[in-house]
Design a protein around this motif. Sequence first.
Motif, mmCIF file in Angstrom:
data_model
loop_
_atom_site.group_PDB
_atom_site.id
_atom_site.type_symbol
_atom_site.label_atom_id
_atom_site.label_comp_id
_atom_site.label_asym_id
_atom_site.label_seq_id
_atom_site.Cartn_x
_atom_site.Cartn_y
_atom_site.Cartn_z
ATOM 1 N N ALA A 256 0.824 -1.200 0.000
ATOM 2 C CA ALA A 256 0.000 0.000 0.000
ATOM 3 C C ALA A 256 0.864 1.258 0.000
ATOM 4 C CB ALA A 256 -0.933 0.004 1.211
ATOM 5 N N PHE A 257 1.965 1.217 0.755
ATOM 6 C CA PHE A 257 2.804 2.416 0.827
ATOM 7 C C PHE A 257 3.521 2.672 -0.496
ATOM 8 C CE2 PHE A 257 6.482 5.009 1.868
ATOM 9 C CZ PHE A 257 5.889 6.012 2.627
ATOM 10 N N VAL A 258 4.099 1.626 -1.100
ATOM 11 C CA VAL A 258 4.796 1.838 -2.361
ATOM 12 C C VAL A 258 3.821 2.293 -3.442
ATOM 13 C CG1 VAL A 258 4.638 -0.535 -3.224
ATOM 14 C CG2 VAL A 258 6.535 0.891 -3.929
ATOM 15 N N THR A 259 2.585 1.799 -3.397
ATOM 16 C CA THR A 259 1.569 2.232 -4.359
ATOM 17 C C THR A 259 1.217 3.700 -4.143
ATOM 18 O OG1 THR A 259 0.664 -0.016 -4.440
ATOM 19 C CG2 THR A 259 -0.744 1.757 -5.241
ATOM 20 N N ALA A 260 1.145 4.128 -2.876
ATOM 21 C CA ALA A 260 0.857 5.529 -2.576
ATOM 22 C C ALA A 260 1.967 6.438 -3.092
ATOM 23 C CB ALA A 260 0.679 5.711 -1.066
ATOM 24 N N VAL A 261 3.224 6.021 -2.916
ATOM 25 C CA VAL A 261 4.343 6.837 -3.400
ATOM 26 C C VAL A 261 4.311 6.933 -4.926
ATOM 27 C CG1 VAL A 261 6.850 7.088 -3.482
ATOM 28 C CG2 VAL A 261 5.758 6.249 -1.403
ATOM 29 N N ALA A 262 4.015 5.817 -5.584
ATOM 30 C CA ALA A 262 3.930 5.820 -7.044
ATOM 31 C C ALA A 262 2.818 6.748 -7.517
ATOM 32 C CB ALA A 262 3.696 4.404 -7.561
ATOM 33 N N ALA A 263 1.668 6.682 -6.866
ATOM 34 C CA ALA A 263 0.552 7.543 -7.236
ATOM 35 C C ALA A 263 0.897 9.015 -7.000
ATOM 36 C CB ALA A 263 -0.687 7.159 -6.440
ATOM 37 N N PHE A 264 1.618 9.301 -5.914
ATOM 38 C CA PHE A 264 2.020 10.679 -5.602
ATOM 39 C C PHE A 264 2.920 11.230 -6.700
ATOM 40 C CE2 PHE A 264 4.841 13.570 -2.988
ATOM 41 C CZ PHE A 264 3.894 14.571 -2.825
ATOM 42 N N GLY A 265 3.922 10.444 -7.092
ATOM 43 C CA GLY A 265 4.815 10.890 -8.153
ATOM 44 C C GLY A 265 4.071 11.119 -9.453
ATOM 45 N N GLN A 266 3.218 10.187 -9.821
ATOM 46 C CA GLN A 266 2.471 10.316 -11.072
ATOM 47 C C GLN A 266 1.466 11.471 -11.007
ATOM 48 O OE1 GLN A 266 4.730 8.450 -12.804
ATOM 49 N NE2 GLN A 266 3.006 7.899 -14.106
ATOM 50 N N LYS A 267 0.889 11.708 -9.848
ATOM 51 C CA LYS A 267 -0.040 12.837 -9.691
ATOM 52 C C LYS A 267 0.692 14.154 -9.921
ATOM 53 C CE LYS A 267 -4.204 14.275 -8.400
ATOM 54 N NZ LYS A 267 -5.429 13.901 -9.145
ATOM 55 N N LEU A 268 1.887 14.286 -9.358
ATOM 56 C CA LEU A 268 2.675 15.505 -9.551
ATOM 57 C C LEU A 268 3.085 15.667 -11.015
ATOM 58 C CD1 LEU A 268 4.969 15.307 -6.392
ATOM 59 C CD2 LEU A 268 3.130 16.957 -6.783
ATOM 60 N N ARG A 269 3.194 14.576 -11.741
ATOM 61 C CA ARG A 269 3.576 14.628 -13.152
ATOM 62 C C ARG A 269 2.386 14.892 -14.071
ATOM 63 N NH1 ARG A 269 6.679 9.534 -14.984
ATOM 64 N NH2 ARG A 269 7.264 10.933 -16.678
ATOM 65 N N GLY A 270 1.172 14.856 -13.515
ATOM 66 C CA GLY A 270 -0.006 15.071 -14.350
ATOM 67 C C GLY A 270 -0.421 13.835 -15.110
ATOM 68 N N ASP A 271 -0.258 12.656 -14.526
ATOM 69 C CA ASP A 271 -0.580 11.392 -15.178
ATOM 70 C C ASP A 271 -2.090 11.264 -15.400
ATOM 71 O OD1 ASP A 271 -0.921 8.779 -15.969
ATOM 72 O OD2 ASP A 271 0.139 7.882 -14.275
#
Length: 596
Positions: A541-556
């Motif tokens: 869950a944590f690694v998925t949250a970090v991935a989503a955070f990075g992609q959110k900041l990138r405008g995915d």
Amino acid sequence: MQSKPALLMGLSALLLTSAAPVPLVAQRTVVPPRDDYSPVRCRVGQPEYNYAPMPVVPQPRRGSTKVDKSADSIVVTGSLAKRGERRRAEAIPSYAPPSPPAPPPPVMAAPMSTAANGGYAPPYGSKQNTERYDGKAVASIQSVAAAPVSTFSVDVDTGSYANVRRFLSDGGTPPPDAVRTEEMINYFRYDYPRPSDRTQPFSVTTDVAKTPWNPATRLLRIGLRGYDVSTNDRPRANLVFLVDVSGSMNEADKLPLVKSALTTLANRLRPDDRVSIVVYAGNAGIVLEPTSDKRYVKAALDCLQAGGSTAGGAGIKLAYDTARANFVRGGINRIFLATDGDFNVGISDNKTLEEMVKAQRDDGITLTTLGFGQGNYNEAMMEKIADVGNGNYAYIDSEREAEKVLDDELSATMVTIARDVKVQVEFNPAAVKEYRLIGYENRALAEEDFNNDAVDAGDMGAGHQVTALYEIVPANGAGWLPDRRYPANARPNRPASVGANELAFVKLRYKLPEGGASRLISRPIPASLMVSAAYPSGDMAFVTAVAAFGQKLRGDKYLGSYRYADIQRLAGSPNGYWRQEFVRLTGMAGGRGAAD
């Protein structure tokens, strides 16, 4: 008989000349060893450091002794030496720098950064802000029928995460080009098992979970963990600190933080390690000849001041020459470059710098880049030359981050356990319809590069972890891509004759640190993992949250309506300072107008 004013002036002069010298940037007292030799080569009392290049020669055989008769003119900091004393060079020759040139015009200090002292710093995107990033577009969706194989180089850098934190902590939002999701993910440690023995330098973990932002897809995680090496077990080290002392480093979050960070690293030295310090401003020079004494290292760092232009190319060349002259066979030979990356004299083009570093890496000398500051930060150069220099890149925004990178994770930073590590995943069309690799856009390799040992890839250090996440669509899922018009272009709708019970087949290729032909690790991923997949929990869950955070900041765009608040809930209430800080950062990003 002298007048009263003349007597007062004379008394003032006497008091001034007899007073203790004004300390430089140093904020601590360094007590030197009780001998008459010092490898420190600092000049003080100048408004700008103008270091002339000094000779670089191999270390003489143990037991040889020379007396340096030119040492009378050497000026060093603190009480390391007194004028008129001669020093003996027990292990290395001693060099006297040339007479100081005429003082240049005063160098105006650059404005302090907002992170350091609450002052004004131009926002990113303004004409006054020259920060440089080399962002890549979010990777597109791949059809297994058309492109069943995904190949990439591992990435152990963490600089993007710390830099993103700096933007958010300063009240801003990081530009998408500054965000590399793989570096966000790999900033943290996960519960991967240690390798069972060192014949295989890392363990391989795979698992599958439902995607929180898309119920029609699944997340495939591939995790690597290298074996650990303690300070006592690692090889002896030949380190060169390459420090930018140009005028742009005259900010509280630059040179003072550099000195603090490298002092942290010096505290971890062993008696058989050697450290040299090379600096560059308008030109380059050596301020510390190879030594194992931490007090000399700290004294040399203390005496550094910022001023002048930035001849980074000359500094890199001299650092490699110094490392090569003191090369330790079978040991660690590494340069630590500490700078804001703003090279403006001599070689300053990123491509030329990359070629310079690439030409040096085959000598067994690796390059770690440590980024500092803001406003003019050239991250594009810092990340790239660390990549081609077979090292790693980190961004230092605080003393706590310096301790994490250069103390807690020092073995991973210094000790290479596997070179040219590549990952290749072949998806089974009977189980997977489409996929995308989250991040790693600037680490993508051609399929044929996997088996080509001449193609460079990322290295892994002791204790390093690498995580990759794929978002995949099951064979019977709707998917992202439209149907093809022509039957011959459509996905074959027939069961696979080989690996019918496999989701994918993972291959890893690597070389041992001493070189030779690459080695191969391969294993299938059972298709049953996708059938039994649940929503992520715990570490997943944590690694998925970090991935989503990075992609959110990138405008995915593939995250759909997934919000920062959703990411924060997914991360939960983790233990440990760094994970708790991540939760706070997601709250910052969601609360200040970032796209939500």
